[in-house]
Scaffold this active site. Sequence first.
Site, PDB file in Angstrom:
ATOM      1  N   THR A   1       0.831  -1.199   0.000  1.00  0.00           N
ATOM      2  CA  THR A   1       0.000   0.000   0.000  1.00  0.00           C
ATOM      3  C   THR A   1       0.865   1.248   0.000  1.00  0.00           C
ATOM      4  OG1 THR A   1      -1.810  -1.052   1.136  1.00  0.00           O
ATOM      5  CG2 THR A   1      -1.505   1.250   1.634  1.00  0.00           C
TER       6      THR A   1
ATOM      7  N   THR B   1      -0.160   0.763   6.902  1.00  0.00           N
ATOM      8  CA  THR B   1       0.063  -0.304   5.926  1.00  0.00           C
ATOM      9  C   THR B   1       0.291  -1.610   6.659  1.00  0.00           C
ATOM     10  OG1 THR B   1       1.507  -1.125   4.172  1.00  0.00           O
ATOM     11  CG2 THR B   1       2.517   0.385   5.750  1.00  0.00           C
ATOM     12  N   GLY B   2      -0.195  -2.689   6.084  1.00  0.00           N
ATOM     13  CA  GLY B   2      -0.085  -3.998   6.715  1.00  0.00           C
ATOM     14  C   GLY B   2      -1.344  -4.783   6.407  1.00  0.00           C
TER      15      GLY B   2
HETATM   16  N1  ASP Z   1      -3.472  -2.450   4.293  1.00  0.00           N
HETATM   17  C1  ASP Z   1      -3.630  -2.965   2.953  1.00  0.00           C
HETATM   18  C2  ASP Z   1      -4.879  -3.802   2.887  1.00  0.00           C
HETATM   19  O1  ASP Z   1      -5.063  -4.629   3.758  1.00  0.00           O
HETATM   20  C3  ASP Z   1      -2.477  -3.753   2.473  1.00  0.00           C
HETATM   21  C4  ASP Z   1      -1.130  -3.077   2.593  1.00  0.00           C
HETATM   22  O2  ASP Z   1      -0.900  -2.274   3.473  1.00  0.00           O
HETATM   23  O3  ASP Z   1      -0.261  -3.351   1.772  1.00  0.00           O
HETATM   24  O4  ASP Z   1      -5.630  -3.645   1.959  1.00  0.00           O
END
Ligand code: ASP
Length: 291
Positions: free
Chosen positions: A158, A208-209
């Site tokens: 993200t 992000t995560g």
């Molecule tokens: N938080 C994002 C999601 O779960 C993924 C990411 O942070 O890469 O859609």
Amino acid sequence: MTSRPIAMVLHGGAGILAKKAYDREIAHLRGLAELGKQMLWDGATALDVVETVVYELEVSGLYVAGKGSSPNSDNRYELDAAIMDGNTRNAGAVAAMEGFVSPVRAARKVMETTPHVMLAGWGANRLAERENLEAVDDPGAYYVPAAVPDGRAYATGTVGCVALDREGHLAAATSTGGTLNKTPGRVGDCPLVGSGTWADQDVAISCTGQGEFFIRSLAAGTAAARIRYLHESPDEAARWALKDVKRLGGDGGIIAVGRDGRVAHPFNSEGMKCAVLHADGRIFAGVQELT
Ligand code: ASP
């Protein structure tokens, strides 16, 4: 001229691959930190800066957002994004949106041209069409999935940006292709105000995560509440939120900037790609890794 601080943090996601060199991403993030610095210095609003920076991250194809998004289990590209203005607490978001280059631009249109905060699926697509936003006519040719980690169920990458402008206003924006192979219709934390994205008069936050854990811990909103009610620093509050994500079984990273220009970019995943414009003008760009 005002002596108020400007500051900004941007991230390219909490997922990193052990054997990959990230020179291009780091150079790109640094370039965007320079761009944001110039814009803020010239008097741009935090809102315009976070939208511009996230747009550039989306169209680069280097992260799991916009052009670099990974497909869902039907091999379709459903994208999420949100933008929030800390000064007015206005927000806009799109969820599971298909067929447009820039979800963050669509999110801003939701904020500014509708009485709503979020549009999902075909409703988001219809708004983007009405607003003449750039369309993706041939998804197979346009998207270049940016990261497929070996042996991992989730690809995370993200993008997000938080900024403090010369008026002392804060803004945050986050955009994502979500997690690799996600179920059609799945919506992550990014477009959910208070989970993956937040801005108020004290702090701007982008996460992000693995989104499900950030939703269940209300990560961004909890960090903001700790700053407001417990007077924690952005770093203390973001670290607390990440610990809560960890307690639930997830990991990731959080970027934040406070109204005094203090920045934070903690993570508890394997690493996080980010760039920072400090209030004193210094710029850092790199992949932070767990040591
Ligand atoms: N938080 C994002 C999601 O779960 C993924 C990411 O942070 O890469 O859609």
